[in-house]
Motif scaffolding. Structure first.
Motif, short mmCIF file in Angstrom:
data_model
loop_
_atom_site.label_atom_id
_atom_site.label_comp_id
_atom_site.label_asym_id
_atom_site.label_seq_id
_atom_site.Cartn_x
_atom_site.Cartn_y
_atom_site.Cartn_z
N PHE A 266 -43.74 -42.06 67.15
CA PHE A 266 -44.07 -43.18 66.66
C PHE A 266 -45.03 -44.13 67.47
CE2 PHE A 266 -39.74 -42.26 65.23
CZ PHE A 266 -39.94 -42.19 63.95
N ASN A 267 -45.80 -44.99 66.87
CA ASN A 267 -46.54 -45.75 67.65
C ASN A 267 -45.91 -47.16 68.41
OD1 ASN A 267 -48.90 -46.53 68.96
ND2 ASN A 267 -49.87 -47.43 67.00
N CYS A 268 -45.55 -47.09 69.33
CA CYS A 268 -45.27 -48.43 70.07
C CYS A 268 -45.96 -48.80 71.55
CB CYS A 268 -43.44 -48.29 70.51
SG CYS A 268 -42.68 -47.87 68.97
N PRO A 269 -47.27 -49.26 71.16
CA PRO A 269 -48.08 -49.36 72.44
C PRO A 269 -47.56 -50.51 73.32
CG PRO A 269 -49.04 -50.27 70.51
CD PRO A 269 -47.94 -49.70 70.02
N ASN A 270 -47.71 -50.18 74.49
CA ASN A 270 -47.63 -51.19 75.54
C ASN A 270 -48.92 -51.51 76.27
OD1 ASN A 270 -44.34 -51.53 76.73
ND2 ASN A 270 -45.03 -51.71 74.87
N TYR A 271 -48.99 -52.73 76.93
CA TYR A 271 -50.25 -52.81 77.70
C TYR A 271 -50.00 -53.46 79.12
CZ TYR A 271 -52.51 -52.26 73.15
OH TYR A 271 -52.70 -51.55 71.89
N GLN A 272 -50.75 -53.22 80.13
CA GLN A 272 -50.70 -53.62 81.25
C GLN A 272 -52.18 -54.30 81.54
OE1 GLN A 272 -50.13 -51.08 84.85
NE2 GLN A 272 -48.54 -52.57 85.48
N TYR A 273 -52.30 -55.43 81.99
CA TYR A 273 -53.52 -55.90 82.35
C TYR A 273 -53.79 -56.04 83.99
CZ TYR A 273 -52.72 -57.13 77.52
OH TYR A 273 -52.78 -56.71 76.07
N HIS A 274 -55.17 -55.83 84.18
CA HIS A 274 -55.38 -55.87 85.53
C HIS A 274 -56.62 -56.90 85.93
CE1 HIS A 274 -53.29 -52.11 85.70
NE2 HIS A 274 -54.21 -51.76 84.78
N CYS A 275 -56.58 -57.70 86.87
CA CYS A 275 -57.57 -58.68 87.18
C CYS A 275 -57.77 -59.01 88.44
CB CYS A 275 -56.98 -60.04 86.58
SG CYS A 275 -58.29 -61.49 86.46
N THR A 276 -59.08 -59.15 88.92
CA THR A 276 -59.48 -59.33 90.18
C THR A 276 -60.26 -60.73 90.16
OG1 THR A 276 -59.75 -56.95 90.78
CG2 THR A 276 -61.02 -58.86 92.31
N ILE A 277 -59.68 -61.58 91.25
CA ILE A 277 -60.11 -62.94 91.03
C ILE A 277 -60.49 -63.34 92.89
CG2 ILE A 277 -59.28 -65.45 91.26
CD1 ILE A 277 -57.83 -64.54 88.60
N THR A 278 -61.64 -64.18 92.87
CA THR A 278 -62.06 -64.28 94.31
C THR A 278 -61.43 -66.10 94.33
OG1 THR A 278 -63.94 -63.11 94.27
CG2 THR A 278 -63.95 -65.17 95.60
N VAL A 279 -60.91 -66.26 95.58
CA VAL A 279 -60.29 -67.68 95.83
C VAL A 279 -61.09 -68.09 97.02
CG1 VAL A 279 -58.22 -69.00 96.15
CG2 VAL A 279 -58.01 -67.18 94.73
N ARG A 280 -61.64 -69.43 97.01
CA ARG A 280 -62.37 -69.71 98.07
C ARG A 280 -62.14 -71.35 98.42
NH1 ARG A 280 -68.23 -67.64 96.00
NH2 ARG A 280 -68.05 -65.51 96.60
N GLY A 281 -62.11 -71.64 99.33
CA GLY A 281 -61.57 -73.00 99.78
C GLY A 281 -62.16 -73.60 101.08
N LYS A 282 -61.89 -74.63 101.50
CA LYS A 282 -62.22 -75.35 102.81
C LYS A 282 -63.67 -74.98 103.17
CE LYS A 282 -57.57 -74.94 104.84
NZ LYS A 282 -56.79 -74.61 106.14
N PRO A 283 -64.50 -75.69 102.16
CA PRO A 283 -65.95 -75.42 102.27
C PRO A 283 -66.63 -76.00 103.48
CG PRO A 283 -65.70 -77.05 100.64
CD PRO A 283 -64.18 -76.66 101.20
N VAL A 284 -67.49 -75.40 104.13
CA VAL A 284 -68.47 -76.08 105.23
C VAL A 284 -69.72 -76.32 104.36
CG1 VAL A 284 -69.35 -76.00 107.35
CG2 VAL A 284 -67.14 -74.88 106.98
N PHE A 285 -70.04 -77.53 104.30
CA PHE A 285 -71.22 -77.91 103.62
C PHE A 285 -72.51 -77.65 104.51
CE2 PHE A 285 -68.15 -80.41 101.48
CZ PHE A 285 -67.91 -79.82 100.12
N LYS A 286 -73.64 -77.62 103.93
CA LYS A 286 -75.01 -77.23 104.50
C LYS A 286 -75.28 -78.59 105.24
CE LYS A 286 -77.00 -73.82 101.51
NZ LYS A 286 -78.14 -73.50 100.52
N GLU A 287 -75.85 -78.63 106.57
CA GLU A 287 -76.38 -79.79 107.34
C GLU A 287 -77.89 -79.94 106.87
OE1 GLU A 287 -75.96 -81.69 111.63
OE2 GLU A 287 -75.95 -79.53 111.43
N LEU A 288 -77.98 -80.98 106.31
CA LEU A 288 -79.35 -81.40 105.60
C LEU A 288 -79.78 -82.88 105.81
CD1 LEU A 288 -79.51 -79.16 102.21
CD2 LEU A 288 -80.50 -78.56 104.55
N GLU A 289 -80.87 -83.32 106.03
CA GLU A 289 -81.12 -84.78 105.96
C GLU A 289 -81.07 -85.30 104.71
OE1 GLU A 289 -85.18 -84.84 107.22
OE2 GLU A 289 -84.74 -84.66 109.32
N SER A 290 -80.19 -86.42 104.72
CA SER A 290 -80.10 -87.13 103.47
C SER A 290 -80.12 -88.84 103.61
CB SER A 290 -79.14 -86.51 102.74
OG SER A 290 -78.53 -87.44 101.58
#
Length: 294
Positions: A266-290
Motif C-alpha cells: 500500500f502507499n503510506c509515504p513518509n518524508y524526512q526533510y534536510h536543511c542547511t543554514i548559516t548562522v552569523r553573529g558578533k559582527p565587526v563593522f567596517k571602519e569608515l569616516e562618517s
C-alpha cells in the motif's frame, strides 16, 4: 578680441604664452556666443556652472562668475575681461575639462575646493587691490577659501587635504609649499564651521567580518504528509535563534527531502526533510569616516 589673465588659480599658471592667452580668449568668446555644453567632472557644463554658483553663494560672492570649459586650457585659471581691452566684460573661470576629469574624477568635494580657491581670488581682490602682493601669499589666502567652501557645503576635509597633497610640492618658488597650503586650507575649514570627520565602526558601514560564522545542517524525523522543506527550515531557524540568541543572520542555504513507503504494497509515504543554514553573529563593522562617529 583680447582677454587679460589676472591671477592663477589653485591649479593654473600666472604667466602664459601669447598663444595660450589667445586660445583661452577664443574659448571664452565661443562659449559666450554658443553656450555649448561639454561633459566635465562626469556632468554637463551647465551642472558645473550650478556647482560654482553654489560655492560662490556659500562664500558670500553674489556677483556672477562664468564657468568656461576649454580644451585648449592647460589646467585652470581665472580671467577678467575689461571693456577697455575690447574683451567680454566679467569674471571667468576657464578650465580644461579633460584635465579636471582626470585629476578630480567625480569627487564633488575636490571640485568644490578647486572652484572655492578660484572664487577666493575674486573675493580677495587679487586682480585689483591686492595684485601687488607676493604670489605665494595670494595663493595661500585662496587656499583658505578652498577650505571654507568645503566646510560651508559640508564636505570632508580629508579629501581637500588629499588634493593639496597630490598637487602641491614640498618646495615651490611660486606656490606655497604643501604643508603651508594644507594648513591654510584647514584654517579656512575651521573658521567656516567645518567638522573633522572621524573614523569609526557603525552598522551603517556594513560588516567587515563576523565573530562567528557557522554552517548547520540538520534533518527532521520521519513525518507523514502535510509537511514541506520550507516548513522544516523555518522550524530549524527558530531553533537556532534559541541556540544563538545574539545571532544577526540566520539564513537558509539549501534544503532537500527523502521519502519512504512504510506499508507496502500500500502507499503510506513518509518524508524526512534536510536543511542547511548559516548562522552569523558578533559582527565587526567596517571602519569608515562618517559624520555620525562619536
Amino acid at each position: 578680441m583680447k582677454l587679460v589673465m589676472t591671477v592663477a588659480t589653485l591649479l593654473g599658471t600666472l604667466c602664459v604664452s601669447d598663444q595660450a592667452a589667445a586660445q583661452s580668449a577664443a574659448c571664452v568668446s565661443t562659449y559666450l556666443a554658443k553656450r555649448k555644453s561639454e561633459p566635465t567632472l562626469g556632468i554637463a557644463a551647465s551642472d558645473a556652472e550650478r556647482l560654482v554658483s553654489r560655492v560662490a553663494r556659500s562664500l558670500g560672492l553674489m556677483r556672477p562668475v562664468t564657468v568656461v570649459p576649454c580644451t585648449f586650457a592647460e589646467k585652470a585659471h581665472a580671467w577678467v575681461g575689461k571693456p577697455d581691452d575690447d574683451s567680454p566684460e566679467g569674471e571667468y573661470i576657464v578650465y580644461n575639462p579633460d584635465w579636471v576629469r582626470e585629476v578630480l574624477g567625480k569627487d564633488e568635494v575636490q571640485a568644490v575646493a578647486l572652484f572655492g580657491h578660484e572664487l577666493g581670488h575674486f573675493l580677495n581682490g587679487d586682480f585689483t587691490t591686492r595684485k601687488g602682493l607676493p604670489r605665494s601669499q595670494l595663493e595661500r589666502d585662496a587656499d583658505r577659501f578652498a577650505g571654507c567652501a568645503v566646510a560651508r557645503l559640508s564636505g570632508d576635509f580629508s579629501r581637500l587635504e588629499n588634493l593639496l597633497a597630490r598637487l602641491r610640492l614640498e618646495k615651490d618658488a611660486v606656490y606655497p609649499d604643501r604643508l603651508t597650503s594644507i594648513q591654510s586650507a584647514k584654517e579656512g575649514f575651521d573658521a567656516c564651521g567645518g567638522a573633522v570627520v572621524k573614523k569609526c565602526r557603525l552598522p551603517d558601514h556594513g560588516v567587515e567580518s563576523w565573530g562567528y560564522d557557522v554552517v548547520v545542517s540538520r534533518s527532521s524525523n520521519w513525518r507523514g504528509g502535510g509537511g514541506s522543506q520550507p516548513g522544516y527550515c523555518a522550524e530549524l531557524q527558530a531553533q537556532l535563534r534559541g541556540e544563538y540568541p545574539d545571532a544577526q543572520e540566520v539564513i537558509t542555504r539549501s534544503s532537500s527531502e527523502s521519502s519512504r513507503n512504510t506499508c507496502a504494497p500500500f502507499n503510506c509515504p513518509n518524508y524526512q526533510y534536510h536543511c542547511t543554514i548559516t548562522v552569523r553573529g558578533k559582527p565587526v563593522f567596517k571602519e569608515l569616516e562618517s559624520k555620525k562617529c562619536p
